[in-house]
Design a protein around this motif. Structure first.
Motif, short mmCIF file in Angstrom:
data_model
loop_
_atom_site.label_atom_id
_atom_site.label_comp_id
_atom_site.label_asym_id
_atom_site.label_seq_id
_atom_site.Cartn_x
_atom_site.Cartn_y
_atom_site.Cartn_z
N ARG A 90 0.84 -1.21 0.00
CA ARG A 90 0.00 0.00 0.00
C ARG A 90 0.87 1.26 0.00
NH1 ARG A 90 -3.30 -3.22 2.74
NH2 ARG A 90 -2.44 -2.84 4.79
N ASP A 94 0.83 3.89 -3.02
CA ASP A 94 0.52 5.28 -2.68
C ASP A 94 1.64 6.21 -3.15
OD1 ASP A 94 -1.88 5.89 -1.54
OD2 ASP A 94 -1.10 6.07 0.50
N ASP A 174 -10.36 1.97 -6.78
CA ASP A 174 -9.10 2.18 -6.08
C ASP A 174 -8.26 0.91 -6.26
OD1 ASP A 174 -8.91 0.42 -3.67
OD2 ASP A 174 -10.62 1.56 -2.93
N THR A 176 -6.83 -1.11 -4.11
CA THR A 176 -6.82 -2.12 -3.05
C THR A 176 -7.16 -3.52 -3.54
OG1 THR A 176 -7.26 -0.42 -1.39
CG2 THR A 176 -7.70 -2.70 -0.76
N ASP A 180 -4.62 -6.70 -3.30
CA ASP A 180 -5.00 -7.96 -2.66
C ASP A 180 -4.81 -9.14 -3.60
OD1 ASP A 180 -5.66 -6.54 -0.37
OD2 ASP A 180 -7.82 -6.51 -0.81
#
Length: 192
Positions: A90, A94, A174, A176, A180
């Protein structure tokens, strides 16, 4: 190196960091960095004999920033290795998406001299931490290879996200779910 010389060297790198952040890698000419630093176009050569050395010093700042962000996010390191890898993923995504120019420069080894100015000293520990955590999460694999494949996957996610391709093809709003999926592909599911 005198304090004045160290100050100018630092200022040149600061200007380069600002330039790559606002305008991207293509803006990083020695002439433009010198102009914005308020010195002659030959002045940077006293501290950075080649353009590659100046770019390497700028990239080093990016790796130091990324490492500091990762360390802050990991905190005391009590989470499971897989969760720590997820945290680093992450942080990386980012960083890549909010510092696009710096991210590009950091991984453009065709533009950098990683054996000078301590660039390897700044970049390899970040990868070393990822290798260690992957090895702890998956002791059954060659951790360097899996960490390298995961890094390549995350780099691809960042690049394709930047271009809008993944939003179009996956419908994700997004990154995420993509993170994952990459973690599951390289480390197995969290329930493993």
């Amino acid at each position: 190196m005198s304090e004045r010389n160290a100050g100018l060297r630092t200022r040149l790198v600061d200007v380069g960091v600002e330039l790559v952040t606002t305008e991207g890698v293509q803006a990083l000419s020695v002439r433009e960095i010198a102009r914005r630093a308020g010195v002659s176009h030959g002045a940077p050569r006293r501290y950075f004999p080649t353009h590659l050395e100046l770019l390497s010093a700028i990239a080093r700042r990016g790796f130091e920033d990324l490492a500091a962000r990762g360390a802050a996010a990991l905190g005391d390191g009590t989470e499971s290795p897989r969760r720590q890898v997820a945290t680093l993923g992450r942080v990386y995504l980012d960083f890549a998406l909010t510092h696009r120019g710096m991210h590009e420069l950091m991984f453009r080894h065709d533009l950098l001299e990683s054996n000078t100015l301590g660039l390897r000293d700044a970049s390899l520990p970040v990868f070393g931490l990822l290798v260690d955590l992957v090895g702890r999460a998956r002791p059954d694999v060659d951790a360097r290879l899996v960490a390298g494949a995961l890094l390549a996957n995350l780099y691809g996610i960042a690049q394709l996200w930047t271009w809008g391709s993944l939003q179009l093809t996956t419908g994700a709003d997004d990154f995420t779910p993509l993170l994952d999926a990459a973690l599951d592909a390289h480390l197995g599911s969290e329930d493993r």
